[in-house]
Scaffold this motif. Structure first.
Motif, PDB file in Angstrom:
ATOM      1  N   LEU A 146       9.528 -45.809 -16.927  1.00 35.12           N
ATOM      2  CA  LEU A 146       8.412 -44.864 -16.904  1.00 35.12           C
ATOM      3  C   LEU A 146       8.863 -43.418 -17.004  1.00 35.12           C
ATOM      4  O   LEU A 146       8.027 -42.504 -17.049  1.00 35.12           O
ATOM      5  CB  LEU A 146       7.590 -45.048 -15.622  1.00 35.12           C
ATOM      6  CG  LEU A 146       6.853 -46.378 -15.459  1.00 35.12           C
ATOM      7  CD1 LEU A 146       6.123 -46.426 -14.127  1.00 35.12           C
ATOM      8  CD2 LEU A 146       5.877 -46.592 -16.606  1.00 35.12           C
ATOM      9  N   GLU A 147      10.157 -43.194 -17.041  1.00 35.35           N
ATOM     10  CA  GLU A 147      10.674 -41.825 -17.051  1.00 35.35           C
ATOM     11  C   GLU A 147      10.196 -41.016 -18.254  1.00 35.35           C
ATOM     12  O   GLU A 147       9.858 -39.822 -18.108  1.00 35.35           O
ATOM     13  CB  GLU A 147      12.202 -41.850 -17.016  1.00 35.35           C
ATOM     14  CG  GLU A 147      12.827 -40.471 -16.844  1.00 35.35           C
ATOM     15  CD  GLU A 147      14.327 -40.548 -16.657  1.00 35.35           C
ATOM     16  OE1 GLU A 147      14.978 -39.497 -16.759  1.00 35.35           O
ATOM     17  OE2 GLU A 147      14.841 -41.656 -16.416  1.00 35.35           O
ATOM     18  N   PRO A 148      10.115 -41.599 -19.476  1.00 35.26           N
ATOM     19  CA  PRO A 148       9.624 -40.793 -20.611  1.00 35.26           C
ATOM     20  C   PRO A 148       8.183 -40.327 -20.453  1.00 35.26           C
ATOM     21  O   PRO A 148       7.753 -39.414 -21.168  1.00 35.26           O
ATOM     22  CB  PRO A 148       9.754 -41.759 -21.803  1.00 35.26           C
ATOM     23  CG  PRO A 148      10.766 -42.773 -21.382  1.00 35.26           C
ATOM     24  CD  PRO A 148      10.569 -42.934 -19.907  1.00 35.26           C
ATOM     25  N   PHE A 149       7.435 -40.938 -19.551  1.00 37.44           N
ATOM     26  CA  PHE A 149       6.017 -40.604 -19.402  1.00 37.44           C
ATOM     27  C   PHE A 149       5.727 -39.865 -18.095  1.00 37.44           C
ATOM     28  O   PHE A 149       4.564 -39.689 -17.728  1.00 37.44           O
ATOM     29  CB  PHE A 149       5.177 -41.883 -19.440  1.00 37.44           C
ATOM     30  CG  PHE A 149       5.548 -42.821 -20.556  1.00 37.44           C
ATOM     31  CD1 PHE A 149       5.331 -42.472 -21.872  1.00 37.44           C
ATOM     32  CD2 PHE A 149       6.133 -44.041 -20.281  1.00 37.44           C
ATOM     33  CE1 PHE A 149       5.665 -43.330 -22.909  1.00 37.44           C
ATOM     34  CE2 PHE A 149       6.482 -44.902 -21.303  1.00 37.44           C
ATOM     35  CZ  PHE A 149       6.249 -44.552 -22.623  1.00 37.44           C
ATOM     36  N   SER A 150       6.752 -39.447 -17.397  1.00 33.37           N
ATOM     37  CA  SER A 150       6.548 -38.782 -16.110  1.00 33.37           C
ATOM     38  C   SER A 150       5.834 -37.446 -16.299  1.00 33.37           C
ATOM     39  O   SER A 150       5.997 -36.767 -17.326  1.00 33.37           O
ATOM     40  CB  SER A 150       7.896 -38.564 -15.412  1.00 33.37           C
ATOM     41  OG  SER A 150       8.740 -37.757 -16.217  1.00 33.37           O
ATOM     42  N   ASN A 151       5.025 -37.076 -15.311  1.00 39.55           N
ATOM     43  CA  ASN A 151       4.253 -35.830 -15.313  1.00 39.55           C
ATOM     44  C   ASN A 151       3.268 -35.746 -16.483  1.00 39.55           C
ATOM     45  O   ASN A 151       2.910 -34.651 -16.913  1.00 39.55           O
ATOM     46  CB  ASN A 151       5.195 -34.612 -15.341  1.00 39.55           C
ATOM     47  CG  ASN A 151       6.104 -34.565 -14.140  1.00 39.55           C
ATOM     48  OD1 ASN A 151       5.694 -34.901 -13.021  1.00 39.55           O
ATOM     49  ND2 ASN A 151       7.358 -34.178 -14.355  1.00 39.55           N
ATOM     50  N   ARG A 152       2.835 -36.897 -16.982  1.00 37.21           N
ATOM     51  CA  ARG A 152       1.836 -36.932 -18.055  1.00 37.21           C
ATOM     52  C   ARG A 152       0.730 -37.895 -17.605  1.00 37.21           C
ATOM     53  O   ARG A 152       0.760 -39.092 -17.873  1.00 37.21           O
ATOM     54  CB  ARG A 152       2.468 -37.379 -19.373  1.00 37.21           C
ATOM     55  CG  ARG A 152       3.507 -36.376 -19.886  1.00 37.21           C
ATOM     56  CD  ARG A 152       4.314 -36.935 -21.031  1.00 37.21           C
ATOM     57  NE  ARG A 152       3.489 -37.164 -22.212  1.00 37.21           N
ATOM     58  CZ  ARG A 152       3.947 -37.750 -23.319  1.00 37.21           C
ATOM     59  NH1 ARG A 152       5.212 -38.149 -23.386  1.00 37.21           N
ATOM     60  NH2 ARG A 152       3.147 -37.928 -24.358  1.00 37.21           N
TER      61      ARG A 152
END
Length: 498
Positions: free
Chosen positions: A460-466
């Motif tokens: 999920l790191e590529p989508f964090s804070n989104r």
């Protein structure tokens, strides 16, 4: 000495026969039934007479009477097979019909690639409940639990409804000129969360069609609450969007050079539930004159009561054209497959974030301290409070305008018959109050997961804070679930329930 009377030959015999049979007989046949035939003195013709009695109406009346009587006795001992809605309706045959009819999954474009395997798993999990009843008696407490489980996971039959996107010939003829037109362009700015933006994009396509204009790829306004700066192509598959709508509305990525210097006519006063006629009368002359029209705040602006072709276009956009971007679709399907790997699961859309309590004018009910925080936030930012600001919290609660908290959701699930070992995926942001706010749920239903629990390290790191992307992942896992339940009415719940 008393005289012996022998009136057997003159005595009448009676037999009880249903009125329906009597009415169906002729008068001569009825007389032959009421009058007993004389006994034959010839014993040698006894067997021949019995053999020919089948031609007598009396024989058939007796036969039908006995057949009906025996049938009633059998029904008295075993009535369950004739009851169409028995207490345990999830039998193998019925579930096979559901699978063959495609009811276990919706027709939305974001369905998981592992749909068939999921259906087989659901079928296997429910088929274990088949030996629940033996001669009308339950076998054990374990079987009772399995029966409840089968009832809870039962899929609806769809009431015979099927997707229908067959457009009229008139619509198709008009499409030729609309997709070739290069003089009118519509720009829209959509706001809110991902699901709210999604609904506005759907309406933007329909408005572009009404005006006969090309639609510039919608602009996603930065969310004031979550600060998400995602663009259209970050969330949705842009090329797929253009391809699916190629014969309905022309989709362009930006304004052409002939219109790039044109100052667009901006409209902010579109009323709620505007009709196609209102849109044409208000915007068509202006967009023809200026070439570019800019619309903002399209939430619930387009009427829900549209002509058939426009309503079908709306469905085409929502369930076919708006497919999530491949990276989002990939991780969403992975999480859905992990949830379904051990059988059916429930998707629960919890609306317990702090901003939800502030916007709805409701209180979380965790403690007086948490309630005070929400009240203070509402006083400091009154613009966040949605409609009906003149209502008190208790009035909102009684009117059903407040989200359910964890305790209320738990009570509802138990009342609906959810088994204690049900696997639950909960969608939504982090609840106000943290894990303590979820204790009533996790205590009653221990198999309780969200995307962070299911994802491998770094997934999920590529989508964090989104936040919009995270909401899209929740949407995919929820759409692939066997049972979906929102804790509060909203755009996501409405879209998945369609």
């Amino acid at each position: 000495m008393a005289k012996s009377k022998n009136n057997n030959t003159n005595k009448l015999s009676y037999i009880s026969v249903p009125s329906q049979i009597i009415n169906s007989l002729s008068s001569s046949s009825l007389q032959s039934l009421l009058l007993s035939p004389k006994k034959s003195s010839r014993s040698k013709n006894r067997y021949l007479s019995w053999f020919t009695n089948y031609r007598s109406p009396k024989f058939w009346v007796l036969f039908l009477f006995l057949f009906g009587f025996l049938g009633m006795l059998k029904l008295g001992f075993n009535l369950d097979p004739l009851i169409p809605y028995s207490p345990y309706p999830c039998t193998t045959t019925q579930l096979q019909n559901l699978v063959s009819n495609g009811y276990l999954k919706s027709h939305m474009a974001i369905a998981s690639n592992g749909e068939n395997s999921h259906q087989v798993e659901v079928f296997n999990s429910v088929s274990h409940s088949q030996p629940l009843i033996s001669n009308g008696n339950l076998k054990s407490e374990v079987d009772v639990e399995e029966a409840e489980k089968s009832e809870f996971w039962k899929q609806p039959d769809g009431l015979g409804y099927r997707p229908c996107l067959a457009l009229s010939n008139e619509y198709k003829k008009a499409s030729v000129g609309i997709v070739k037109d290069k003089t009118k362009y519509l720009i829209v700015v959509v706001s809110g969360g991902m699901n709210q933006q999604r609904n506005q994009i759907v309406d933007a396509v329909v408005i572009a069609r009404i005006l006969g204009a090309a639609l510039v790829v919608p602009i996603l306004q930065v969310n004031v609450i979550w600060g998400d700066e995602s663009e259209f192509s970050d969330i949705f598959d842009l090329e797929h969007f253009k391809k699916v709508l190629a014969n309905d509305v022309r989709i362009v990525s930006s304004l052409p050079s002939t219109h790039i210097m044109t100052r667009p006519v901006e409209e902010k006063r579109t009323p709620l539930h505007a009709s196609p006629n209102w849109i044409r009368s208000r915007y068509l002359k202006r967009i023809k004159r200026e070439g570019v029209l800019l619309l903002r705040g399209l939430d619930s602006r387009l009427s829900k009561d549209l002509p058939s072709d426009l309503q079908k276009l709306r469905c085409k956009v929502a369930f076919h054209a708006l497919r999530f971007a491949p990276p989002i679709l990939g991780i969403g399907n992975k999480l859905a497959e992990r949830m379904s790997s051990k059988g059916p699961y429930l998707a629960l859309h919890l609306r317990m974030e702090k901003d939800v309590w502030v916007r709805t004018g409701c209180l979380p009910g965790l403690s007086p301290e948490y309630d005070e925080i929400v009240n203070n936030e509402r006083i400091q930012r009154p613009e966040l409070l949605t409609g009906r600001s003149n209502m008190t919290y208790h009035e909102r609660k009684l009117a059903g305008l407040c989200p359910l908290n964890a305790l209320e959701v738990t009570r509802l699930l138990k009342a609906l018959g959810a088994p204690k070992n049900a696997r639950i995926y909960w969608a939504g942001g982090h609840p106000f109050g943290g894990k303590e706010a979820l204790l009533p749920l996790t205590g009653e239903f221990p198999h309780f997961y969200n995307k962070e629990d299911l994802a491998l390290p770094g997934e999920l790191e590529p989508f964090s804070n989104r936040a919009s992307v995270m909401a899209a992942i929740d949407y995919i896992v929820s759409e692939n679930s066997d049972v979906f339940m929102p804790s509060h009415g909203g755009n996501m719940g409405h879209a998945i329930q369609v």
